[in-house]
Scaffold this motif. Sequence first.
Motif, mmCIF file in Angstrom:
data_model
loop_
_atom_site.group_PDB
_atom_site.id
_atom_site.type_symbol
_atom_site.label_atom_id
_atom_site.label_comp_id
_atom_site.label_asym_id
_atom_site.label_seq_id
_atom_site.Cartn_x
_atom_site.Cartn_y
_atom_site.Cartn_z
ATOM 1 N N PHE A 1 -49.702 16.716 20.905
ATOM 2 C CA PHE A 1 -50.933 17.293 21.438
ATOM 3 C C PHE A 1 -50.770 18.780 21.731
ATOM 4 O O PHE A 1 -51.740 19.516 21.768
ATOM 5 C CB PHE A 1 -51.332 16.522 22.699
ATOM 6 N N GLY A 2 -49.544 19.221 21.921
ATOM 7 C CA GLY A 2 -49.286 20.644 22.139
ATOM 8 C C GLY A 2 -48.630 20.979 23.454
ATOM 9 O O GLY A 2 -48.335 22.139 23.713
ATOM 10 N N LEU A 3 -48.373 20.011 24.311
ATOM 11 C CA LEU A 3 -47.728 20.270 25.595
ATOM 12 C C LEU A 3 -46.245 19.941 25.503
ATOM 13 O O LEU A 3 -45.789 18.910 25.966
ATOM 14 C CB LEU A 3 -48.387 19.442 26.697
ATOM 15 N N LYS A 4 -45.504 20.839 24.885
ATOM 16 C CA LYS A 4 -44.068 20.648 24.733
ATOM 17 C C LYS A 4 -43.350 21.321 25.892
ATOM 18 O O LYS A 4 -43.830 22.306 26.439
ATOM 19 C CB LYS A 4 -43.604 21.262 23.419
ATOM 20 N N PRO A 5 -42.188 20.806 26.261
ATOM 21 C CA PRO A 5 -41.414 21.465 27.313
ATOM 22 C C PRO A 5 -40.854 22.779 26.780
ATOM 23 O O PRO A 5 -40.246 22.817 25.727
ATOM 24 C CB PRO A 5 -40.309 20.465 27.631
ATOM 25 N N ASP A 6 -41.081 23.848 27.496
ATOM 26 C CA ASP A 6 -40.623 25.171 27.069
ATOM 27 C C ASP A 6 -39.489 25.655 27.952
ATOM 28 O O ASP A 6 -39.582 26.704 28.574
ATOM 29 C CB ASP A 6 -41.784 26.171 27.128
ATOM 30 N N GLY A 7 -38.441 24.892 28.029
ATOM 31 C CA GLY A 7 -37.321 25.292 28.866
ATOM 32 C C GLY A 7 -37.689 25.235 30.335
ATOM 33 O O GLY A 7 -38.220 24.252 30.823
ATOM 34 N N PHE B 1 -37.653 17.379 17.030
ATOM 35 C CA PHE B 1 -38.513 16.217 16.780
ATOM 36 C C PHE B 1 -39.878 16.444 17.434
ATOM 37 O O PHE B 1 -40.184 15.849 18.472
ATOM 38 C CB PHE B 1 -37.880 14.946 17.354
ATOM 39 N N PRO B 2 -40.724 17.284 16.855
ATOM 40 C CA PRO B 2 -41.984 17.644 17.525
ATOM 41 C C PRO B 2 -42.984 16.497 17.641
ATOM 42 O O PRO B 2 -43.923 16.572 18.419
ATOM 43 C CB PRO B 2 -42.540 18.772 16.655
ATOM 44 N N ASN B 3 -42.791 15.424 16.903
ATOM 45 C CA ASN B 3 -43.726 14.298 16.940
ATOM 46 C C ASN B 3 -43.206 13.110 17.731
ATOM 47 O O ASN B 3 -43.774 12.019 17.653
ATOM 48 C CB ASN B 3 -44.073 13.856 15.524
ATOM 49 N N MET B 4 -42.135 13.305 18.487
ATOM 50 C CA MET B 4 -41.542 12.180 19.195
ATOM 51 C C MET B 4 -42.474 11.621 20.277
ATOM 52 O O MET B 4 -42.695 10.418 20.339
ATOM 53 C CB MET B 4 -40.210 12.577 19.835
ATOM 54 N N SER C 1 -32.659 5.583 25.760
ATOM 55 C CA SER C 1 -32.601 6.861 25.058
ATOM 56 C C SER C 1 -33.975 7.511 25.086
ATOM 57 O O SER C 1 -34.973 6.895 25.468
ATOM 58 C CB SER C 1 -32.157 6.651 23.611
ATOM 59 N N LEU C 2 -34.028 8.759 24.656
ATOM 60 C CA LEU C 2 -35.300 9.484 24.621
ATOM 61 C C LEU C 2 -36.269 8.795 23.653
ATOM 62 O O LEU C 2 -37.468 8.710 23.916
ATOM 63 C CB LEU C 2 -35.049 10.939 24.221
ATOM 64 N N MET C 3 -35.752 8.276 22.558
ATOM 65 C CA MET C 3 -36.592 7.563 21.593
ATOM 66 C C MET C 3 -37.141 6.269 22.200
ATOM 67 O O MET C 3 -38.299 5.910 21.945
ATOM 68 C CB MET C 3 -35.787 7.255 20.328
ATOM 69 N N ASP C 4 -36.347 5.589 23.009
ATOM 70 C CA ASP C 4 -36.827 4.381 23.689
ATOM 71 C C ASP C 4 -37.972 4.710 24.643
ATOM 72 O O ASP C 4 -38.959 3.982 24.711
ATOM 73 C CB ASP C 4 -35.699 3.712 24.479
ATOM 74 N N LEU C 5 -37.835 5.815 25.374
ATOM 75 C CA LEU C 5 -38.912 6.223 26.274
ATOM 76 C C LEU C 5 -40.175 6.551 25.489
ATOM 77 O O LEU C 5 -41.289 6.215 25.916
ATOM 78 C CB LEU C 5 -38.482 7.434 27.106
ATOM 79 N N PHE D 1 -43.883 4.626 26.074
ATOM 80 C CA PHE D 1 -45.033 5.273 26.699
ATOM 81 C C PHE D 1 -46.016 5.932 25.742
ATOM 82 O O PHE D 1 -47.085 6.349 26.169
ATOM 83 C CB PHE D 1 -44.543 6.314 27.713
ATOM 84 N N ASN D 2 -45.697 6.035 24.462
ATOM 85 C CA ASN D 2 -46.587 6.749 23.553
ATOM 86 C C ASN D 2 -47.958 6.097 23.421
ATOM 87 O O ASN D 2 -48.960 6.799 23.327
ATOM 88 C CB ASN D 2 -45.951 6.902 22.174
ATOM 89 N N ASN D 3 -48.035 4.786 23.403
ATOM 90 C CA ASN D 3 -49.343 4.131 23.268
ATOM 91 C C ASN D 3 -50.260 4.463 24.440
ATOM 92 O O ASN D 3 -51.444 4.749 24.255
ATOM 93 C CB ASN D 3 -49.186 2.623 23.152
#
Length: 121
Positions: free
Chosen positions: A109-115, A100-103, A33-37, A41-43
């Motif tokens: 950091f501010g680089l969110k996917p914008d469509g 979920f902006p903190n996922m 799932s997206l949460m598993d990813l 990789f977050n660390n």
Amino acid sequence: MPSSCSRWNTAAPSERRSRTVTRRYREGLSDKSLMDLARMFNNIVQGWINYYGRFYKSMLYPLLRRINRMLVGWACQKYKRLRRREKRAGELLAGAARRFPNMFAHWRFGLKPDGWAMGAV
């Protein structure tokens, strides 16, 4: 054999390490799932942001955009309805980033996917 100076001239996350992360996105992660990813990789990504974000921030942005593109590819592989529909996959991730902006560390950091644009100007 490379000189000893060349190995200290690396100013961005090592190419080998970044390829390891992006290769893991491609290798059989359609069952995750997206949460598993995010947990996987977050660390690593947070460490890059902490270190390189302080000293060489401009080199960090292309790498984080590449991670967003890999997430779009993951969504296209995971969901049959998104195959060959990268725009819709990007919109799906943009919706997840809004909810979920903190996922992911790079979303914080501010680089969110914008469509569809995915960070392009």
